[in-house]
Design a protein around this motif. Structure first.
Motif, PDB file in Angstrom:
ATOM      1  N   ASP A  95     -14.439  20.361  -1.496  1.00 17.70           N
ATOM      2  CA  ASP A  95     -15.264  20.144  -2.687  1.00 17.70           C
ATOM      3  C   ASP A  95     -15.750  18.689  -2.753  1.00 17.70           C
ATOM      4  OD1 ASP A  95     -14.856  22.797  -3.525  1.00 17.70           O
ATOM      5  OD2 ASP A  95     -12.924  22.239  -4.397  1.00 17.70           O
ATOM      6  N   ALA A  96     -16.035  18.121  -1.569  1.00 18.59           N
ATOM      7  CA  ALA A  96     -16.586  16.771  -1.445  1.00 18.59           C
ATOM      8  C   ALA A  96     -15.656  15.701  -1.986  1.00 18.59           C
ATOM      9  CB  ALA A  96     -17.952  16.682  -2.127  1.00 18.59           C
ATOM     10  N   ALA A  97     -14.326  15.949  -1.971  1.00 20.11           N
ATOM     11  CA  ALA A  97     -13.385  14.966  -2.505  1.00 20.11           C
ATOM     12  C   ALA A  97     -12.095  14.988  -1.695  1.00 20.11           C
ATOM     13  CB  ALA A  97     -13.083  15.260  -3.974  1.00 20.11           C
ATOM     14  N   PRO A  98     -11.417  13.820  -1.536  1.00 21.65           N
ATOM     15  CA  PRO A  98     -10.133  13.762  -0.822  1.00 21.65           C
ATOM     16  C   PRO A  98      -8.964  14.086  -1.762  1.00 21.65           C
ATOM     17  CG  PRO A  98     -10.874  11.541  -1.355  1.00 21.65           C
ATOM     18  CD  PRO A  98     -11.938  12.474  -1.857  1.00 21.65           C
ATOM     19  N   TRP A  99      -7.914  14.709  -1.173  1.00 22.58           N
ATOM     20  CA  TRP A  99      -6.721  15.082  -1.919  1.00 22.58           C
ATOM     21  C   TRP A  99      -5.494  14.703  -1.082  1.00 22.58           C
ATOM     22  CZ3 TRP A  99      -7.085  18.499  -6.443  1.00 22.58           C
ATOM     23  CH2 TRP A  99      -8.400  18.843  -6.761  1.00 22.58           C
ATOM     24  N   PHE A 100      -4.438  14.248  -1.757  1.00 25.35           N
ATOM     25  CA  PHE A 100      -3.158  13.975  -1.111  1.00 25.35           C
ATOM     26  C   PHE A 100      -2.059  14.748  -1.834  1.00 25.35           C
ATOM     27  CE2 PHE A 100      -5.564  10.292   0.290  1.00 25.35           C
ATOM     28  CZ  PHE A 100      -5.090  10.072   1.582  1.00 25.35           C
ATOM     29  N   ASN A 101      -1.333  15.539  -1.071  1.00 27.40           N
ATOM     30  CA  ASN A 101      -0.240  16.337  -1.651  1.00 27.40           C
ATOM     31  C   ASN A 101      -0.702  17.133  -2.860  1.00 27.40           C
ATOM     32  OD1 ASN A 101       1.661  15.594   0.238  1.00 27.40           O
ATOM     33  ND2 ASN A 101       2.466  13.889  -0.951  1.00 27.40           N
ATOM     34  N   GLY A 102      -1.899  17.676  -2.780  1.00 30.38           N
ATOM     35  CA  GLY A 102      -2.423  18.507  -3.868  1.00 30.38           C
ATOM     36  C   GLY A 102      -2.984  17.740  -5.036  1.00 30.38           C
ATOM     37  N   LYS A 103      -3.050  16.416  -4.951  1.00 31.08           N
ATOM     38  CA  LYS A 103      -3.553  15.596  -6.043  1.00 31.08           C
ATOM     39  C   LYS A 103      -4.868  14.936  -5.623  1.00 31.08           C
ATOM     40  CE  LYS A 103       1.072  14.463  -7.768  1.00 31.08           C
ATOM     41  NZ  LYS A 103       1.992  13.372  -8.163  1.00 31.08           N
ATOM     42  N   PRO A 104      -5.872  14.998  -6.497  1.00 31.55           N
ATOM     43  CA  PRO A 104      -7.131  14.325  -6.149  1.00 31.55           C
ATOM     44  C   PRO A 104      -6.909  12.826  -6.044  1.00 31.55           C
ATOM     45  CG  PRO A 104      -7.156  15.033  -8.443  1.00 31.55           C
ATOM     46  CD  PRO A 104      -5.923  15.635  -7.831  1.00 31.55           C
ATOM     47  N   GLN A 107      -9.244   6.186  -6.280  1.00 36.66           N
ATOM     48  CA  GLN A 107      -9.117   4.837  -5.738  1.00 36.66           C
ATOM     49  C   GLN A 107      -8.867   3.851  -6.864  1.00 36.66           C
ATOM     50  OE1 GLN A 107     -12.435   3.598  -3.408  1.00 36.66           O
ATOM     51  NE2 GLN A 107     -11.396   1.812  -2.537  1.00 36.66           N
ATOM     52  N   ALA A 108      -7.861   3.006  -6.630  1.00 34.35           N
ATOM     53  CA  ALA A 108      -7.536   1.993  -7.636  1.00 34.35           C
ATOM     54  C   ALA A 108      -8.697   1.029  -7.785  1.00 34.35           C
ATOM     55  CB  ALA A 108      -6.277   1.237  -7.228  1.00 34.35           C
ATOM     56  N   PRO A 109      -8.982   0.642  -9.023  1.00 33.73           N
ATOM     57  CA  PRO A 109     -10.099  -0.294  -9.229  1.00 33.73           C
ATOM     58  C   PRO A 109      -9.815  -1.636  -8.570  1.00 33.73           C
ATOM     59  CG  PRO A 109      -8.793  -0.058 -11.229  1.00 33.73           C
ATOM     60  CD  PRO A 109      -8.300   0.987 -10.277  1.00 33.73           C
ATOM     61  N   ARG A 110     -10.831  -2.172  -7.985  1.00 35.36           N
ATOM     62  CA  ARG A 110     -10.681  -3.467  -7.326  1.00 35.36           C
ATOM     63  C   ARG A 110     -10.549  -4.561  -8.376  1.00 35.36           C
ATOM     64  NH1 ARG A 110     -15.062  -4.633  -2.825  1.00 35.36           N
ATOM     65  NH2 ARG A 110     -13.668  -6.432  -2.647  1.00 35.36           N
ATOM     66  N   GLN A 111      -9.597  -5.432  -8.147  1.00 35.70           N
ATOM     67  CA  GLN A 111      -9.392  -6.544  -9.056  1.00 35.70           C
ATOM     68  C   GLN A 111     -10.284  -7.710  -8.638  1.00 35.70           C
ATOM     69  OE1 GLN A 111      -5.242  -7.491  -9.129  1.00 35.70           O
ATOM     70  NE2 GLN A 111      -4.672  -5.583 -10.190  1.00 35.70           N
ATOM     71  N   VAL A 162       0.840  -1.201   0.000  1.00 35.94           N
ATOM     72  CA  VAL A 162       0.000   0.000   0.000  1.00 35.94           C
ATOM     73  C   VAL A 162       0.874   1.250   0.000  1.00 35.94           C
ATOM     74  CG1 VAL A 162      -1.685   1.328   1.319  1.00 35.94           C
ATOM     75  CG2 VAL A 162      -1.927  -1.160   1.123  1.00 35.94           C
ATOM     76  N   LEU A 163       1.934   1.252   0.810  1.00 34.90           N
ATOM     77  CA  LEU A 163       2.826   2.406   0.881  1.00 34.90           C
ATOM     78  C   LEU A 163       3.510   2.658  -0.459  1.00 34.90           C
ATOM     79  CD1 LEU A 163       4.248   4.618   2.486  1.00 34.90           C
ATOM     80  CD2 LEU A 163       5.919   2.904   3.247  1.00 34.90           C
ATOM     81  N   GLU A 164       4.006   1.601  -1.087  1.00 32.47           N
ATOM     82  CA  GLU A 164       4.686   1.773  -2.371  1.00 32.47           C
ATOM     83  C   GLU A 164       3.744   2.303  -3.442  1.00 32.47           C
ATOM     84  OE1 GLU A 164       7.847   1.693  -2.912  1.00 32.47           O
ATOM     85  OE2 GLU A 164       8.257   1.084  -0.838  1.00 32.47           O
ATOM     86  N   SER A 165       2.505   1.836  -3.430  1.00 29.16           N
ATOM     87  CA  SER A 165       1.549   2.352  -4.414  1.00 29.16           C
ATOM     88  C   SER A 165       1.220   3.818  -4.161  1.00 29.16           C
ATOM     89  CB  SER A 165       0.270   1.504  -4.390  1.00 29.16           C
ATOM     90  OG  SER A 165      -0.411   1.651  -3.153  1.00 29.16           O
ATOM     91  N   MET A 166       1.151   4.224  -2.878  1.00 27.14           N
ATOM     92  CA  MET A 166       0.911   5.624  -2.539  1.00 27.14           C
ATOM     93  C   MET A 166       2.098   6.489  -2.944  1.00 27.14           C
ATOM     94  SD  MET A 166      -2.146   5.957  -0.955  1.00 27.14           S
ATOM     95  CE  MET A 166      -2.121   7.254   0.286  1.00 27.14           C
ATOM     96  N   LEU A 167       3.327   5.954  -2.754  1.00 31.60           N
ATOM     97  CA  LEU A 167       4.524   6.675  -3.177  1.00 31.60           C
ATOM     98  C   LEU A 167       4.554   6.840  -4.686  1.00 31.60           C
ATOM     99  CD1 LEU A 167       7.125   4.988  -0.803  1.00 31.60           C
ATOM    100  CD2 LEU A 167       6.638   7.447  -0.864  1.00 31.60           C
ATOM    101  N   ALA A 168       4.237   5.784  -5.397  1.00 33.73           N
ATOM    102  CA  ALA A 168       4.263   5.830  -6.862  1.00 33.73           C
ATOM    103  C   ALA A 168       3.253   6.834  -7.408  1.00 33.73           C
ATOM    104  CB  ALA A 168       3.985   4.429  -7.425  1.00 33.73           C
ATOM    105  N   ALA A 169       2.120   6.953  -6.743  1.00 28.87           N
ATOM    106  CA  ALA A 169       1.094   7.890  -7.209  1.00 28.87           C
ATOM    107  C   ALA A 169       1.368   9.325  -6.774  1.00 28.87           C
ATOM    108  CB  ALA A 169      -0.275   7.437  -6.702  1.00 28.87           C
ATOM    109  N   GLY A 170       2.386   9.513  -5.894  1.00 30.52           N
ATOM    110  CA  GLY A 170       2.688  10.852  -5.410  1.00 30.52           C
ATOM    111  C   GLY A 170       1.805  11.302  -4.269  1.00 30.52           C
TER     112      GLY A 170
END
Length: 451
Positions: free
Chosen positions: A424-433, A436-440, A399-407
């Motif tokens: 605006d009714a949405a979550p943001w991390f480091n200025g990026k909306p 959520q990754a699609p569930r496999q 999970v951490l590596e995927s969060m790092l890769a996405a910035g």
């Protein structure tokens, strides 16, 4: 002739002293009874959890006695702690040359008979406090409360004191106090809770008059050490060391709003053999509507407990004035480094009718959280409390590596850092909306058809 002329003024003065002094003292006692009634009302307005009942006032010429019951509601829905108070008063009739004080009161405070089961085991049948109060003709006064030393099967403590100076009608007050040591003991289970080195100071002034009232000012509390021991306790000696609490309330220029800051500091916090100190928790409440805060603080919580709608109404009134809640700093320290979290929550122009609609509130709310934690510590925590929550996604590392890769998070000098926002009714991390990754969904083999 001159001697005869002097006799009448001297006789008049003597008559005034002989008759007027006792009469004045009796009148001062009568006034004191009324003054006490006003002071009890002010005390209840100041602290609604305290009520005074069963007053019996016996007035004499130079002294009086009062018996009363003091009830303190420690928690909503629980029976109050009831204290029996016996006060002995000495009153003087005239200010100025004769006296500066109108009355001196010595009170003895004991647990009421039905207040605490097995009260003798706790107090050893001794008073729980004594109070010496001096009331001046100006209406100002001062009280010194003394907590005696206890050495019973339930309590062990050293003598403590609390001195309070107050203005007429409790328009302002200040206090200083200390309690060297206080311990609650459970001999049957081998448990002990002990607080050492308590110091208290406060300075307050009422800025919102009437009912409900509200005070501005500051409080400062220091506790040198807290110890907990007993079966199953995950703590060790010196569980908490050098705890400080600072609270300040500042009124706006028009007294309509109040800002409140609270700061909690720990020099040491030891749990399961690990020290998480120094630790700090600072939070601020900005732009709180003063009358609503006063109503919340002095509300009828016994009724509120039975009517959640009453609490919701207070909260809606508070939130409709655009308050802000700030966690200025939440931090703790481990050998791996210091973890620091800060946050901000605010609403903009929310209307009372919108509080029942979370979707509308989400468009008017703003949340910001800054997070910084040593990566080694994050991994340690992840193997424990967070692992189960992310096991299905491949574990904390994945999970951490995927969060790092996405910035969404960054790695810097051994720390994991991020800035989370919700607007605006949405979550943001480091200025990026955040997307959520699609569930496999695992593929299901086609059913085998029989020919």
């Amino acid at each position: 002739m001159m001697k005869r002329n002097l006799i009448f003024p001297v006789a008049a003065v003597l008559l005034l002293i002989i008759v007027g002094y006792p009469a004045g003292a009796w009148y001062a006692g009568k006034q004191m009874e009324a003054t006490l009634e006003d002071e009890y009302k002010s005390l209840h307005e100041f602290a609604p959890v305290i009520t005074v009942s069963d007053r019996q006032f016996k007035r004499g010429i130079f002294s009086s006695e009062e018996k009363a019951t003091l009830s303190i509601t420690l928690a909503p829905g629980t029976p109050p702690l009831r204290l029996a108070v016996v006060s002995h008063m000495k009153h003087l009739p005239f200010p100025g040359i004769f006296a500066l004080q109108a009355v001196a009161v010595d009170s003895e405070v004991a647990l009421a008979g039905d207040s605490l089961p097995n009260a003798a085991e706790w107090t050893g049948n001794q008073n729980v406090a004594t109070v010496h109060t001096v009331q001046y003709f100006s209406g100002n006064g001062k009280s010194t409360l003394t907590l005696p030393a206890f050495n019973t099967d339930k309590l062990s403590s050293e003598q403590g004191t609390l001195s309070i100076k107050y203005a007429k009608g409790m328009s302002s007050y200040s206090m200083e106090g200390n309690l060297p040591r206080f311990a609650i003991i459970d001999k049957a289970k081998g448990g002990r809770f002990q607080v050492s080195g308590v110091q208290v100071s406060a300075d307050h002034k009422r800025f919102l008059a009437g009912t409900p009232s509200l005070y501005s000012g500051s409080d400062h509390v220091v506790i040198e050490q807290i110890d907990m021991s007993g079966p199953g306790m995950p703590t060790e000696p010196g569980f908490i060391k050098h705890m400080t609490v600072d609270v300040a309330a500042t009124a706006s220029n028009d007294n309509e709003f109040v800002d409140i800051t609270e700061k909690f500091g720990l020099g040491s916090l030891k749990v399961v053999g690990k020290d998480y100190g120094p630790a700090q928790f600072d939070l601020s409440f900005h732009h709180l509507h003063a009358k609503t805060v006063a109503s919340l603080a002095q509300g009828n919580w016994a009724a509120a407990e039975k009517s959640p709608a009453m609490v919701a109404q207070f909260m809606e009134a508070l939130l409709s004035h655009n308050p802000e809640l700030t966690i200025d700093k939440f931090s703790f320290t481990r050998p791996e480094g210091e973890t620091v979290i800060s946050a901000l929550f605010k609403l903009k122009d929310a209307q009372p009718g919108e509080f029942s609609n979370p979707m509308v509130l989400m468009t008017k709310g703003y949340v910001s959280v800054d997070f910084k934690m040593p990566e080694k510590l994050l991994a340690e925590f992840g193997q424990g409390m967070f692992a189960a929550a992310v096991n299905q996604g491949g574990g904390v590392d994945k999970v951490l590596e995927s969060m790092l890769a996405a910035g969404y998070v960054t790695r810097e000098d051994g720390f994991i850092k991020t800035k989370f926002e919700f607007h605006d009714a949405a979550p943001w991390f480091n200025g990026k909306p955040y997307v959520q990754a699609p569930r496999q969904i695992p593929s299901v083999p086609a059913p085998h058809r029989r020919r």
